[in-house]
Write a protein that holds these residues in place. Sequence first.
Motif, PDB file in Angstrom:
ATOM      1  N   ASP A 179      25.405  38.667  74.800  1.00  0.00           N
ATOM      2  CA  ASP A 179      26.130  39.645  73.766  1.00  0.00           C
ATOM      3  C   ASP A 179      25.545  41.043  73.469  1.00  0.00           C
ATOM      4  O   ASP A 179      25.807  41.722  73.823  1.00  0.00           O
ATOM      5  N   ALA A 180      24.085  40.835  73.912  1.00  0.00           N
ATOM      6  CA  ALA A 180      22.904  41.859  74.237  1.00  0.00           C
ATOM      7  C   ALA A 180      23.789  42.883  75.270  1.00  0.00           C
ATOM      8  O   ALA A 180      23.733  44.296  74.876  1.00  0.00           O
ATOM      9  N   PHE A 181      24.324  42.434  76.988  1.00  0.00           N
ATOM     10  CA  PHE A 181      24.512  43.036  78.120  1.00  0.00           C
ATOM     11  C   PHE A 181      25.858  43.348  77.530  1.00  0.00           C
ATOM     12  O   PHE A 181      26.537  44.752  77.473  1.00  0.00           O
ATOM     13  N   ALA A 182      26.971  42.800  76.535  1.00  0.00           N
ATOM     14  CA  ALA A 182      28.467  43.196  76.175  1.00  0.00           C
ATOM     15  C   ALA A 182      28.235  44.941  75.703  1.00  0.00           C
ATOM     16  O   ALA A 182      29.170  45.477  75.663  1.00  0.00           O
ATOM     17  N   ALA A 183      26.973  44.724  74.059  1.00  0.00           N
ATOM     18  CA  ALA A 183      26.456  45.299  73.529  1.00  0.00           C
ATOM     19  C   ALA A 183      25.954  46.987  73.429  1.00  0.00           C
ATOM     20  O   ALA A 183      26.936  47.852  73.509  1.00  0.00           O
ATOM     21  N   ALA A 184      25.400  46.706  75.273  1.00  0.00           N
ATOM     22  CA  ALA A 184      24.875  48.113  75.581  1.00  0.00           C
ATOM     23  C   ALA A 184      26.277  48.534  77.027  1.00  0.00           C
ATOM     24  O   ALA A 184      25.737  49.381  76.580  1.00  0.00           O
ATOM     25  N   SER A 185      27.015  47.347  76.983  1.00  0.00           N
ATOM     26  CA  SER A 185      27.766  48.466  77.657  1.00  0.00           C
ATOM     27  C   SER A 185      28.680  49.083  77.153  1.00  0.00           C
ATOM     28  O   SER A 185      28.995  49.817  77.088  1.00  0.00           O
ATOM     29  N   ALA A 186      29.136  48.335  75.666  1.00  0.00           N
ATOM     30  CA  ALA A 186      29.916  48.899  74.541  1.00  0.00           C
ATOM     31  C   ALA A 186      29.222  50.476  73.909  1.00  0.00           C
ATOM     32  O   ALA A 186      30.299  51.493  74.049  1.00  0.00           O
ATOM     33  N   SER A 187      28.051  50.210  74.179  1.00  0.00           N
ATOM     34  CA  SER A 187      28.075  51.308  73.554  1.00  0.00           C
ATOM     35  C   SER A 187      27.691  52.999  74.720  1.00  0.00           C
ATOM     36  O   SER A 187      27.871  53.674  74.046  1.00  0.00           O
ATOM     37  N   GLN A 188      27.423  52.176  76.247  1.00  0.00           N
ATOM     38  CA  GLN A 188      28.117  53.627  77.278  1.00  0.00           C
ATOM     39  C   GLN A 188      29.208  54.357  76.981  1.00  0.00           C
ATOM     40  O   GLN A 188      29.425  55.131  77.294  1.00  0.00           O
ATOM     41  N   CYS A 189      29.720  52.487  76.668  1.00  0.00           N
ATOM     42  CA  CYS A 189      31.399  53.424  76.866  1.00  0.00           C
ATOM     43  C   CYS A 189      31.674  53.962  75.821  1.00  0.00           C
ATOM     44  O   CYS A 189      32.634  55.175  75.460  1.00  0.00           O
ATOM     45  N   ALA A 190      31.628  53.852  74.657  1.00  0.00           N
ATOM     46  CA  ALA A 190      31.660  54.534  73.329  1.00  0.00           C
ATOM     47  C   ALA A 190      31.408  56.101  73.192  1.00  0.00           C
ATOM     48  O   ALA A 190      31.511  56.947  72.688  1.00  0.00           O
ATOM     49  N   THR A 191      30.533  56.527  74.253  1.00  0.00           N
ATOM     50  CA  THR A 191      29.629  57.847  73.844  1.00  0.00           C
ATOM     51  C   THR A 191      30.531  58.614  75.195  1.00  0.00           C
ATOM     52  O   THR A 191      30.696  60.018  74.571  1.00  0.00           O
ATOM     53  N   SER A 192      31.568  58.052  75.625  1.00  0.00           N
ATOM     54  CA  SER A 192      32.566  58.867  76.925  1.00  0.00           C
ATOM     55  C   SER A 192      33.471  58.995  75.978  1.00  0.00           C
ATOM     56  O   SER A 192      33.734  58.660  74.675  1.00  0.00           O
ATOM     57  N   GLU A 194      36.387  57.390  76.403  1.00  0.00           N
ATOM     58  CA  GLU A 194      37.592  56.615  76.658  1.00  0.00           C
ATOM     59  C   GLU A 194      37.523  56.000  75.076  1.00  0.00           C
ATOM     60  O   GLU A 194      37.423  55.865  73.517  1.00  0.00           O
ATOM     61  N   SER A 195      39.294  55.387  75.422  1.00  0.00           N
ATOM     62  CA  SER A 195      39.576  54.824  73.805  1.00  0.00           C
ATOM     63  C   SER A 195      38.987  53.420  73.374  1.00  0.00           C
ATOM     64  O   SER A 195      38.476  52.730  74.454  1.00  0.00           O
ATOM     65  N   PHE A 196      38.845  52.526  72.629  1.00  0.00           N
ATOM     66  CA  PHE A 196      39.086  51.103  72.458  1.00  0.00           C
ATOM     67  C   PHE A 196      39.507  50.671  73.250  1.00  0.00           C
ATOM     68  O   PHE A 196      38.573  49.749  74.567  1.00  0.00           O
ATOM     69  N   ARG A 197      40.306  50.183  73.591  1.00  0.00           N
ATOM     70  CA  ARG A 197      41.238  49.781  74.587  1.00  0.00           C
ATOM     71  C   ARG A 197      40.705  49.959  75.772  1.00  0.00           C
ATOM     72  O   ARG A 197      40.378  48.561  76.330  1.00  0.00           O
ATOM     73  N   ALA A 198      40.607  50.627  75.723  1.00  0.00           N
ATOM     74  CA  ALA A 198      40.114  51.471  77.221  1.00  0.00           C
ATOM     75  C   ALA A 198      38.161  50.580  78.157  1.00  0.00           C
ATOM     76  O   ALA A 198      37.905  49.753  78.657  1.00  0.00           O
ATOM     77  N   ALA A 199      37.377  50.691  76.921  1.00  0.00           N
ATOM     78  CA  ALA A 199      36.244  50.489  77.290  1.00  0.00           C
ATOM     79  C   ALA A 199      36.303  49.036  76.739  1.00  0.00           C
ATOM     80  O   ALA A 199      35.239  48.134  77.831  1.00  0.00           O
ATOM     81  N   LYS A 200      36.975  47.798  76.166  1.00  0.00           N
ATOM     82  CA  LYS A 200      37.059  46.901  76.302  1.00  0.00           C
ATOM     83  C   LYS A 200      37.704  45.832  76.818  1.00  0.00           C
ATOM     84  O   LYS A 200      37.123  44.966  77.666  1.00  0.00           O
ATOM     85  N   GLY A 201      38.192  47.168  77.612  1.00  0.00           N
ATOM     86  CA  GLY A 201      39.153  45.995  79.044  1.00  0.00           C
ATOM     87  C   GLY A 201      37.980  46.499  80.424  1.00  0.00           C
ATOM     88  O   GLY A 201      37.861  46.017  80.933  1.00  0.00           O
ATOM     89  N   LYS A 202      37.082  47.545  80.120  1.00  0.00           N
ATOM     90  CA  LYS A 202      36.322  47.767  81.232  1.00  0.00           C
ATOM     91  C   LYS A 202      35.439  47.194  81.061  1.00  0.00           C
ATOM     92  O   LYS A 202      34.798  45.727  81.595  1.00  0.00           O
TER      93      LYS A 202
END
Length: 263
Positions: A179-192, A194-202
């Motif tokens: 969960d923490a790994f996913a949250a950290a990865s998502a937070s990195q994507c959120a600062t770019s 990228e759209s939600f769909r693209a970040a989730k896909g990564k």
Amino acid sequence: MREYLDCAVLSTTCSTSWVEPWLDSYSGNRLQLHVLDVHDIRRPESVVALVTSSMRLRRFDACLIPVHEQNLAWARTALSAAHGVLQTPVLALARNLKAAALNDLRALGLADFIREPVCAEELRARIERLLDGKRYHAAVSPDRPGISEITGQYRESPPLARQEAICATILDRTGLELDAFAAASASQCATSKESFRAAKGKVIERFERAYITAALGRHSGNIAMAARAAQKHRRAFWALMRKHEIDATPFRGEPVPIRNRDG
């Protein structure tokens, strides 16, 4: 060499029984220890303890977290979640931990560790060495990978090294760690941008690739066994392998040569 160093102590309820006696008996003046928080690892929000304390930790030279078998998973998750956020070096007060566990923590961002029985002077020396390293990298090689100094602040290991360390052991991780790994990865994507769909896909793609690779490695490239262990239909498992271009051959051992009966 500075006369005084300030070290924050971020503890957990399951470690207070062996940490508090040492803190109560310690009366050193050159190294000031400050108990910042005591977290209950049974509470899901405790895994972001380092993240939520990141601003307060900037006032200290280092942060010490007691780590033993009971809160090892918590420490892994907390370090992983703090990637890219924490600017204060974290040291572990290790109790009965094996080298593999300590190496894992180092890969997740731990700056150093000290074992029991605790020597306050050794702890101070280790913190001073970290601070000296920061000053050295700032003056000589600010772009050097790993622990470096940028604009006078502490930075952790590169994101790729941290991600590879987690992905390589993904089958041994707890739900909270993932969960923490996913949250950290998502937070990195959120600062770019990228759209939600693209970040989730990564994030999903990274998880799928790591899981399939780890499952094949654990079962020596046997696709049927790996699919069964993953509780997925073999055809669906094979589809994921094709999607991520994963070949099972490298995970299989060398074939045993067939000896000629006449030889």
